[in-house]
Every structure is written in C-alpha cells, then in structure tokens.
Design an enzyme around this catalytic site. Sequence first.
Site, PDB file in Angstrom:
ATOM      1  N   ARG A 262      -1.201  -3.814  17.997  1.00 43.08           N
ATOM      2  CA  ARG A 262      -2.041  -4.175  16.848  1.00 43.08           C
ATOM      3  C   ARG A 262      -2.361  -5.661  16.890  1.00 43.08           C
ATOM      4  O   ARG A 262      -1.473  -6.476  17.144  1.00 43.08           O
ATOM      5  CB  ARG A 262      -1.334  -3.828  15.540  1.00 43.08           C
ATOM      6  CG  ARG A 262      -1.053  -2.342  15.462  1.00 43.08           C
ATOM      7  CD  ARG A 262      -0.495  -1.895  14.149  1.00 43.08           C
ATOM      8  NE  ARG A 262      -0.220  -0.452  14.211  1.00 43.08           N
ATOM      9  CZ  ARG A 262       0.352   0.240  13.241  1.00 43.08           C
ATOM     10  NH1 ARG A 262       0.693  -0.365  12.111  1.00 43.08           N
ATOM     11  NH2 ARG A 262       0.558   1.522  13.379  1.00 43.08           N
ATOM     12  N   ARG A 277       6.782  -8.080  12.577  1.00 44.94           N
ATOM     13  CA  ARG A 277       5.357  -7.822  12.777  1.00 44.94           C
ATOM     14  C   ARG A 277       4.936  -8.321  14.147  1.00 44.94           C
ATOM     15  O   ARG A 277       4.765  -9.505  14.358  1.00 44.94           O
ATOM     16  CB  ARG A 277       4.551  -8.529  11.674  1.00 44.94           C
ATOM     17  CG  ARG A 277       3.102  -8.126  11.575  1.00 44.94           C
ATOM     18  CD  ARG A 277       2.442  -8.758  10.371  1.00 44.94           C
ATOM     19  NE  ARG A 277       3.073  -8.344   9.132  1.00 44.94           N
ATOM     20  CZ  ARG A 277       2.799  -7.201   8.493  1.00 44.94           C
ATOM     21  NH1 ARG A 277       1.875  -6.411   8.966  1.00 44.94           N
ATOM     22  NH2 ARG A 277       3.432  -6.874   7.396  1.00 44.94           N
ATOM     23  N   GLU A 349       9.323  -1.735   4.946  1.00 41.04           N
ATOM     24  CA  GLU A 349       8.760  -0.496   5.479  1.00 41.04           C
ATOM     25  C   GLU A 349       9.248  -0.234   6.908  1.00 41.04           C
ATOM     26  O   GLU A 349       9.223  -1.117   7.758  1.00 41.04           O
ATOM     27  CB  GLU A 349       7.229  -0.606   5.481  1.00 41.04           C
ATOM     28  CG  GLU A 349       6.566   0.613   6.090  1.00 41.04           C
ATOM     29  CD  GLU A 349       5.055   0.438   6.253  1.00 41.04           C
ATOM     30  OE1 GLU A 349       4.475  -0.449   5.585  1.00 41.04           O
ATOM     31  OE2 GLU A 349       4.464   1.184   7.050  1.00 41.04           O
ATOM     32  N   SER A 352       5.995   5.495   7.655  1.00 36.31           N
ATOM     33  CA  SER A 352       4.906   5.824   6.755  1.00 36.31           C
ATOM     34  C   SER A 352       4.487   7.245   7.076  1.00 36.31           C
ATOM     35  O   SER A 352       4.143   7.547   8.211  1.00 36.31           O
ATOM     36  CB  SER A 352       3.754   4.849   7.005  1.00 36.31           C
ATOM     37  OG  SER A 352       2.812   4.933   5.982  1.00 36.31           O
ATOM     38  N   ARG A 391      11.649  -1.981  14.252  1.00 40.66           N
ATOM     39  CA  ARG A 391      12.198  -2.237  12.922  1.00 40.66           C
ATOM     40  C   ARG A 391      13.540  -1.538  12.730  1.00 40.66           C
ATOM     41  O   ARG A 391      14.405  -2.027  12.007  1.00 40.66           O
ATOM     42  CB  ARG A 391      11.199  -1.820  11.841  1.00 40.66           C
ATOM     43  CG  ARG A 391      10.016  -2.785  11.780  1.00 40.66           C
ATOM     44  CD  ARG A 391       9.137  -2.577  10.583  1.00 40.66           C
ATOM     45  NE  ARG A 391       7.999  -3.500  10.626  1.00 40.66           N
ATOM     46  CZ  ARG A 391       7.013  -3.536   9.730  1.00 40.66           C
ATOM     47  NH1 ARG A 391       7.024  -2.689   8.718  1.00 40.66           N
ATOM     48  NH2 ARG A 391       6.038  -4.406   9.841  1.00 40.66           N
TER      49      ARG A 391
END
Length: 424
Positions: A262, A277, A349, A352, A391
Amino acid sequence: MLDPKRVRNQTEEIARRLAVKNYKFDQAAFEKLEEQRRTLQVRSETLQSEQNKRSKSIGKAKAAGEDIKPLLDEVDNLKTQRSEAEEQFKVLQDELNNFLAGIPNVPDESVPTGDSEEDNVEVRHWGKIPSYDFEPKDHVSLGENLGGLDFEIATKLAHSRFAVMRGPLARLHRALAQFMMDLHTREHGYTEAYVPYLVNADALYGTGQLPKFEADLFKTEGEKPLYLIPTAEVPVTNLVSDTILDAGELPISLVCHTPCFRSEAGSYGRDTRGMIRQHQFDKVEMVHIVRPEDSEATLEALTGHAEKVLQLLELPYRVVQLCGGDLGFAAACTYDLEVWLPGQDKYREISSCSNTRDFQARRMGARWRNPETGKPEPVHTLNGSGLAVGRALIAVMENYQQADGSITVPEVLKPYMGGTERIQ
RNA sequence: GGAGAGGUGGGUGAGUGGCUGAAACCAGCUCCCUGCUAAGGAGCCAUACGCAUUGCGCGUAUCGAGGGUUCGAAUCCCUCCCUCUCCGCCA
C-alpha cells in the site's frame, strides 16, 4: 456497483442510506442521465432495427432479381442517423456507468451513523488487559533491544515504511502466518489458495479499489501496467469474476497468505514509528463466496474465525462495528478486530471483516444460478483478515514481553518455533 | 526469445458474406411410455440491456478483444490478447 434497477426504483431509499456513509447521492443528476439514456437507447435501437430489416430485404430482392438501388439509398440514410444516435448513446452510457461505478456500497440498516473511528461501536471484547509491574515497551524498543528488527536498513534498501527482520523475530513472523493458515484450513474449513501478487486493473475494479483509489496502489511501468495487490482480497475474490457458479459449488471459502502493498498516500505522519503502517506487510486473508441468503451469517462466522486466532494467541481484543463514515467503499457492514497493544496503551486494528453483499459480485460479474429462479444472480462476497501478520507480530511482542525485554513464545506457536520458548 | 497451430453456447464440434444466436452430438431440465434396472418418444435448455407487461412477447447486442470493408460479417482485412505444440533459456 449498485444494481441500476434498484437505484432507479428505490432512489430515495438509496440516497438516505448512502447518507449514513457520508456520501451525497446526486439524485437530480442521476435522474437526468437516466432519462437521456432511455431516450437515446430506444432511438438508436429502433434505427438499428430498421436498418437490419432493410438489409435483409436487400438480400431477398437481389435473389429475386429486383432493382435494389432504392433500398440501398434508404439504408444509407438510416445509417447516418443511426451512427449519430449511437454515438450519443455511447457517450451517455459511459457517463452513467462512471456515475454508478463511483457510488459506494449501501450500508446495512444496522450500521451506526458517525464520521470517524470515534463513532465505531464496540460489540464485545475478549481477554483481560494485562497490567505490568514494569513499564511495558513498544515493539520498536523491544526489537531494538533484541536485535533482528531493523527499520533503518530497510530504508537503505527501499524507502521509509519498510522493515527488515532477521533471526528469531523473522521466524516468529513466519510462525504466525503458518499457524493462521493451519488453523483456518484445518479447523475452519477453508481451502488454501496461492495467487498472483500483481493484478490488472480489471481485478481491482472488481473489488472496488479502482477507479477511485488508484493513489493507494503501487503500479508497475509499461504498456500493460499491473498493480501490486493491496490485499489478497483482490486476486482471491476475483477468482470467480465473470463466472456463473452452480448452486452446488457454494459456499466457497478460501484462505490465502500474501504480502500486501500500500502506498499509504495521505497518511504522512501517521504511525511513522514501527511496523504498524508499512508499504509492505503480510496478511492471511479469508474470502467467502456465498448465496445471498447466507452472507449475514457468514460475516459472523468469518469474524469468529479471525477472533479465534487472537484467542488461541491469548491476545486481548475487542470487536467493533464500523460506523458509516469509517466503512470502506465496497462494504455494507464491517467488523474490525482491535488487539490490545501495551506499548501504545490502546486497541489497534488487526483485522477487518466485511460483507460486501452483491456489490463486488456485480462489478466483477460473479454470479450463481439460483435454482428457484433458474436465472444467474450475483453472489455475495465477504472478506476478512485472519490476521494481519505484521500487526500480530507486534501484538505478540508487546503482550508477551518480560521485564528483561525478552519475549516468551505463545503456546500455540511453539511447534512452529522449533522448540524455542523465549526470544532474548 | 524463435517456429507453427488455434480461440464458436455447460462440454465436444459444424459453419468462408444474407434464410445462423448459431447444425449435430453429449450433459442438464420437463413431460410421455415402461411394474425395478436398461432402453425408447416429445419438448425445453446462452447472456446482457431495453421496450412492453394480464399472458404469449418484441427489439438491440454478443461466435477471444478492438477497429475496418460491406446494404449485410462467426465468415473478408488490420491490430491486440490468450491458449496449445516444438525449439531455446531459466527458478
């Protein structure tokens, strides 16, 4: 893509529910486009029909030895009119398509209103937030201390927002992914998939990343550009694109471990420290292709499968339902799993899980033959992380840290760690 | 990278300019016949969109994709994509 018929017939309803997603549906613009479309389509098809009839009669007249000159002139005239009408129709159809393709999925009735993360609603939580008799460190400090987690060297090789892992931490990272894959395939009934990490624009359109979110993607150079996948959801869900599935083939449950890429455009300054991130991270992704009537129950099951990973790792977490404003473009309903990070003293988070209903299916042409109607109808597609591996590594490091900075290996990962009980 | 072959409906596979949205066969579905099994007979069986809608419906498009020739293209021409075979190279 929303069902154009539904948008036409339930315009008010759609507009109201899209507002929950903070999307302003331009009803007037849509109705105007729709009316023009209808007029032009009818006109252009009628002219075509006339032309076809004339052309056929020419063949007959010729065979009968008649003079075909008058007919030819007639057709010539029709042709001019037709191509004009067709041109206009094409332009308008493109316009209408772009308009529809840009509309996000309609949120479920259960989705709470709200603008941001702040308005998400906690559904449940699991595990006990640990207390320490020392000051817990974050994963960056822990990694520094242990060695084997290096951000600077990754910057040398690539850019910021990359990481290099070596030694036991690299292995722990791999162990996590293996553990998740084994759990989902053995206990949760998923079929393992391996897919390309580069995909074309069509696939990204199908799942909804394109055309609106190209800036979030890494794109290759060249005549036929490809994109690095931002999530395995893209290639895995698109496995059923342009397909009519038999009822007996459903449900399809796939799990896939891939790296994800990303660009993180627009996130400057957010989570710059550590592995939270990154431009590249591994993720285990679960995808379901189901009959429409099953999708709601499947979302609950899917979320449960992701939760199971955290439970077995004995990591405290909570489940939140995303509010309208936080919901993704393609999602009708999303549960986020947030794991407790002692280093940040908050939930972050880590998964998801979304039901996109028929939104992606419509865009990619993924259908099934409904035995009740005999007709091909869009399937429902769902996806969820189970889990983000990077994560998860952070969560394990921070939650399993000891006063001396070492990290004990979670029970379920020991078989994957060659007997290592503690990383120090 | 070099040489060749080919892309037609769920499958096999006809079809070189009009009556072909597409023969035939297989699979599938419905009905008939037959006391099981087997066999036989009749019919249906692509998708999208639009119009109409009480019902049969009607129209347009689609034979890998895009463009062209033509009154008319699955059929002729051009470009591209993909698949297969052989050779080379390679993890």
